[in-house]
Scaffold this active site. Sequence first.
Site, mmCIF file in Angstrom:
data_model
loop_
_atom_site.group_PDB
_atom_site.id
_atom_site.type_symbol
_atom_site.label_atom_id
_atom_site.label_comp_id
_atom_site.label_asym_id
_atom_site.label_seq_id
_atom_site.Cartn_x
_atom_site.Cartn_y
_atom_site.Cartn_z
ATOM 1 N N TYR A 83 21.934 8.693 -1.175
ATOM 2 C CA TYR A 83 23.198 8.050 -1.555
ATOM 3 C C TYR A 83 23.208 6.557 -1.253
ATOM 4 C CZ TYR A 83 24.933 12.679 -2.651
ATOM 5 O OH TYR A 83 25.094 13.909 -3.224
ATOM 6 N N HIS A 110 27.079 13.098 -11.645
ATOM 7 C CA HIS A 110 28.510 12.884 -11.374
ATOM 8 C C HIS A 110 29.017 11.590 -12.014
ATOM 9 C CE1 HIS A 110 28.832 16.138 -8.302
ATOM 10 N NE2 HIS A 110 27.560 15.863 -8.125
ATOM 11 N N ASN A 138 31.412 19.800 -3.421
ATOM 12 C CA ASN A 138 31.565 20.331 -4.778
ATOM 13 C C ASN A 138 32.647 21.402 -4.787
ATOM 14 O OD1 ASN A 138 29.584 18.772 -5.998
ATOM 15 N ND2 ASN A 138 27.992 20.323 -5.821
ATOM 16 N N HIS A 148 28.787 8.719 0.462
ATOM 17 C CA HIS A 148 27.483 8.939 1.111
ATOM 18 C C HIS A 148 27.672 9.985 2.213
ATOM 19 C CE1 HIS A 148 23.773 8.530 3.068
ATOM 20 N NE2 HIS A 148 23.945 7.398 3.716
HETATM 21 FE FE1 HDE Z 1 24.836 14.487 -4.905
HETATM 22 N N1 HDE Z 1 24.366 12.636 -5.591
HETATM 23 N N2 HDE Z 1 22.887 14.862 -4.551
HETATM 24 N N3 HDE Z 1 25.269 16.412 -4.333
HETATM 25 N N4 HDE Z 1 26.769 14.180 -5.262
HETATM 26 C C1 HDE Z 1 25.232 11.739 -6.067
HETATM 27 O O1 HDE Z 1 25.265 9.459 -5.492
HETATM 28 C C2 HDE Z 1 21.919 13.934 -4.536
HETATM 29 C C3 HDE Z 1 24.378 17.347 -3.898
HETATM 30 C C4 HDE Z 1 27.811 15.007 -4.974
HETATM 31 O O2 HDE Z 1 32.200 10.825 -6.858
HETATM 32 C C5 HDE Z 1 24.601 10.398 -6.319
HETATM 33 O O3 HDE Z 1 26.722 7.746 -5.623
HETATM 34 C C6 HDE Z 1 20.675 14.509 -4.082
HETATM 35 C C7 HDE Z 1 25.064 18.445 -3.289
HETATM 36 C C8 HDE Z 1 29.038 14.429 -5.432
HETATM 37 O O4 HDE Z 1 30.831 9.160 -6.489
HETATM 38 C C9 HDE Z 1 23.153 10.587 -5.843
HETATM 39 C C10 HDE Z 1 20.944 15.830 -3.850
HETATM 40 C C11 HDE Z 1 26.387 18.141 -3.371
HETATM 41 C C12 HDE Z 1 28.684 13.209 -6.000
HETATM 42 C C13 HDE Z 1 23.165 12.041 -5.423
HETATM 43 C C14 HDE Z 1 22.334 16.037 -4.145
HETATM 44 C C15 HDE Z 1 26.500 16.879 -4.036
HETATM 45 C C16 HDE Z 1 27.265 13.077 -5.868
HETATM 46 C C17 HDE Z 1 24.782 9.851 -7.701
HETATM 47 C C18 HDE Z 1 19.999 16.915 -3.384
HETATM 48 C C19 HDE Z 1 27.581 18.985 -2.897
HETATM 49 C C20 HDE Z 1 29.607 12.212 -6.666
HETATM 50 C C21 HDE Z 1 25.752 8.701 -7.559
HETATM 51 C C22 HDE Z 1 19.366 16.625 -2.136
HETATM 52 C C23 HDE Z 1 27.597 19.161 -1.449
HETATM 53 C C24 HDE Z 1 30.212 11.269 -5.686
HETATM 54 C C25 HDE Z 1 25.995 8.566 -6.154
HETATM 55 C C26 HDE Z 1 31.167 10.343 -6.400
HETATM 56 C C27 HDE Z 1 26.542 11.955 -6.290
HETATM 57 C C28 HDE Z 1 22.062 12.615 -4.912
HETATM 58 C C29 HDE Z 1 22.943 17.304 -4.066
HETATM 59 C C30 HDE Z 1 27.772 16.288 -4.317
HETATM 60 C C31 HDE Z 1 22.083 10.252 -6.852
HETATM 61 C C32 HDE Z 1 19.347 13.768 -3.928
HETATM 62 C C33 HDE Z 1 24.420 19.678 -2.645
HETATM 63 C C34 HDE Z 1 30.428 15.034 -5.334
HETATM 64 O O5 HDE Z 1 22.863 9.782 -4.739
#
Ligand code: HDE
Length: 701
Positions: A369, A82, A155, A346
Amino acid sequence: MPEDRTTKSLLGAKLGSGGEIHQQSGPRTPGGPLTTNQGVPVGDNQNSLRIGSRGPTALEDFILREKITHFDHERIPERIVHARGSAAHGHFQVYESLSRLTRAAFLQKPSEKTPVFVRFSTVAGGAGSADTVRDVRGFAVKFYTSEGNFDLVGNNIPIFFIQDAVKFPDLIHAVKMEPDRGFPQAASAHDTFWDFASLMPESMHMLMWAMSDRAIPRSFRMMQGFGIHTFRLVNAKGESTFVKFHWRPVAGAASLLWDEAVKLAGADCDFHRRDLWDAIANGDFPEFELGIQAFDQATADGLGFDVLDPTKLIPEETVPVKMIGKMVLDRNPENFFAETEQVAFHPGHVVPGIDFSNDPLLQGRLHSYLDTQLSRLGGPNFHELPVNQPRCPMRNFQRDGLMRMARPSGRVAYEPNSLDPGGPREDPKRGFVSYPESIVGDKLRTRSPSFADHYTQARMFWQSMTDPEQRHIVAAFAFELGKVETAAIRQRMLGHLKHIHPQLLAGVADALGMAGQEAAIEPVVAPNSVAPSPALSLVRLAQPTLKGRVIGVLLTDGVDAGLIADLRETASANGARIAVVSPRIGGAADSDGHAIKVDHALASGPSVLFDAVVVAPSSAAATMLAGNVAAIDWVRDAFRHLKAIGYASGSEPLLVAAGIDLSADAGVVPLGGKRGDLKAFVAAAKQQRIWSREERSAEAD
Ligand code: HDE
């Protein structure tokens, strides 16, 4: 030395007095000199300190070193996923009290406006990648509630690729640029992604969504959003209800066509960012309704799949979505870095009345997060950055750390204490209490058998799509697999598609020229056929509208003045706006000699930028443009992209040169120049796409 003075005075003349300071935060304050970060007024911002006018630069130049050092450290690590995002401020209001379901303070009073900050994003690409690539879009909302920040980090697709957080690094490594070659950027169409996906049957349902038009939205303003996981709402009595969160765009959900998305990536790689910014700047504030699917354990038990499995959705036909409130985005960020880049979302930021479920993907996210903010934002004090600060009182005994801004006073930084009786204390009544779910089990690494059906909902999605949507899914699979070099990976994917639906397999295999080559894949649980969910089809849901849309008008000097005036009026009455395209950016004059502001020169304003088009050059110019490739492409692409095309009388030669049959369909509309003629054009434009046009060309293929 005299030469120095000359340079200085020349630059001085060019730049003006330049006497403004931009404060650390808040609005620009006029007046006062340019200073260093220590507040020292700077006497010369054009030249570094040298020994002699042509000699070496002195290390002593603290002004130069401060400026360059700060510049060198301007970037922070981009988000690992993202990375590319755009954001806006706004507010949220609940329609009626939800006290029956939750004690969350921001869901009690319809009169209360809760500030929000929303960041939309793509997932795979880097911060500088194009907006319109095929990808999932992030939809992250921070509610600054009176009881702390609640982040709904969702999402634009209601399910996910994987069931367990432990697979996330593998998924992301597979989709990102391949590590040896550093490409492709922001694209799933390559071997490593499809290798991984084809070995992960649990990803099949999500692949269907990712290959659908959901993955190429028209605009951030026109996307649905989803919390994906099952969460809990908990009321004042401590009773829990399961909940899935949904966002619905008031302007209606809409997607691009693939060819449009590809061309947009070149024509305007900031298409979505610009669209969001422009809409808000123009006062056309994006609105989203928040909906919930609330259900109890008994309903969950009767669904036939596990509500803790993030690769499954609950059809709306089974548990309806109830709209509970509305979010309005009415303010652009003031500073991209300070806000959009430094905002820290987060899923673990919840407030009393909202709690987690045991979805193993969500559970893993609760770790990730916080951890990622430490590396991106440099330490544990990221909550002090203005965009992350709660808008309610925040007091505790956490202290110090890198970049601590707050100055807590007094000698007490621990609890219990007797030396600071007025200090913060826990509050069992108002404070966050986890829902006391009873859990008994062995400690093991295992996947519940209730997560094992990977094809039924993928089939349901296929069967819920309209013809054009199915055609696009087939084309997307064929495009992506067509980019895969390893034949065995393509064969494995075809083996999965067979279980999803034979018609899907046939379409993709035919397009690839690989009929009969699918690998044999034995599903752990044989797919079922379940009732389709019509609510999943964006084409079926689409309401006729022009709200928030842009009509591109190709005109030249001599354009009918009445037509342009009527167009402007009609567009604005329908919540749309017009953008003027003309051969030259300098301006045009209508038939009455009035100047018309041109928004795009023809060469830099292709028709992919618009939702519907009007072709209105003067008769003389039409004949000339009929020999101009950019003008021909402009019209031809609008037709190919199934847009409504209104054409003024006299412009026919250009349409004919673009190969358009003037009686092709109801979307090619003569305007004549009379007011009433716009009606038919508006009706066609409100359809958003003239699907019959695509059907005819599909039949011809
Ligand atoms: Fe994320 N995801 N994600 N994700 N995600 C991040 O956090 C992660 C997942 C989502 O505009 C990171 O600050 C793991 C699902 C959005 O700043 C990180 C897993 C969904 C955004 C991270 C998932 C999301 C992130 C990268 C699997 C939809 C952007 C930077 C367990 C429900 C937020 C950050 C923004 C961002 C980890 C799966 C949505 C690395 C480990 C499922 C919208 O922490």
